[in-house]
Design an enzyme around this catalytic site. Sequence first.
Site, PDB file in Angstrom:
ATOM      1  CB  CYS A 146      -0.922  -0.045   1.221  1.00 26.14           C
ATOM      2  SG  CYS A 146      -1.595   1.516   1.707  1.00 26.14           S
TER       3      CYS A 146
ATOM      4  CB  CYS B  74       0.820   1.932   4.216  1.00 22.98           C
ATOM      5  SG  CYS B  74      -0.867   1.395   4.124  1.00 22.98           S
TER       6      CYS B  74
END
Lengths: 105, 311
Positions: A30, A33
């Site tokens: 991700c 993230c």
Amino acid sequence: MALEITDANFQELVLNSDKPVILDFWAEWCGPCRMVGPVVEEIGREYTGKVVVGKLNVDHNPEVTRKFGIRNIPTLLFFKNGNVVDKQVGAVAKQVIVGKLQGHL
Amino acid sequence: MSYSIDHNRLQQFGSLEFLARQVVEGFIVGLHKSPFHGFSVEFAEHRLYNSGESIKHIDWKLFGRTDKLFVKRFEEETNLRCHLVIDNSSSMYFPVLEKLSIDQPNKITFSIYAAAAIMNLLRRQRDAVGLNVFSEQIEFGSAAKSSSVHFKYLYSELEKMLPPIGAEVRRNTLAAEALHHIADTIHKRSLVVIFSDMFQNHGNSEELFSALQHLRHNKHEVILFHVVDKRQELDFEFENRPYRFIDMESGHQIKVNPLEVKADYSRAVNAFKSELKLKCGQYRIDFVEADINAGFEQVLLPYLLKREKLH
């Protein structure tokens, strides 16, 4: 350095902690993230001794992820005395996270 | 003598950005935060795919690598709609000077330059700007647009207000009505910048405050430049000899020795100012004290720098 939180040590390091805890739910794949991660670690260094900062990989720890209904990542949960007191979803600026944290110190 | 805006004076804010402090609803991609989550610029988070949802925002690369179905969500950024609101009542043409220039301005000249400087900044950011001029009624109103033709049009409209008006022209201020009207007509979540001395001769200040509240209620960000000639209007500095004071809006005259009324006048005017400031604080309106003698650069620059720091 942020603590590596897992399903196994969650109870001990987060719920039983006597300090406020910021828990970062993340995953390797991700992108956002990876933007939030370093910011959270930086906050951990700045607030050493006052706040516990942990990171929880949602792929490896499905139990805690399911328990808190985490559907979006990155998500930051703010714990105090074992309870969730605040939540931040998505990549946001450092001051937004610090602002939320200040309210719970 | 021709009156025009000296564009060189507007250039010095060149490197500054003028950003909306709250989210705005614009129509093109820009610098300001939008209330909507779009699928455009800043990638903010991954969200678990819900079955039945449109598949077009699924992160297919991720699905290919890991068999996980996630949707990409982006922070949308947009442009700003800014409405400059200028009070063009007779009181804004105070002080009456023989030779008007930006170095020796009356209140309206000051407001026009400050508005033009803000317009210039927003123009560079490709934000849309509209202009509203009011006195007893709305004298001029334009929609917020960002084309260069529109900006030229607004500059020419601003220049029309530069020449002094004759002493016999009486234009009252009906700020409350004008602001209510503006609040109703403009697109919500805009930035509204008001230049006014806030001297009302009809109605009471409650109406004015409710109009300001109306603007905030429609989710506009409001900045109020309270344009005053501090030396004469607030501090009441006049020589110790009898003066004839004329109300520029009603024509009402009064002969008085300034020293006799100075204390009472200052008290009343300061009470009004602090009430205005207090209400602005309550409604979260940015109140900027603009003393025309300080020069528009000295008023605008600290304010813009302060805003930059807040971001």
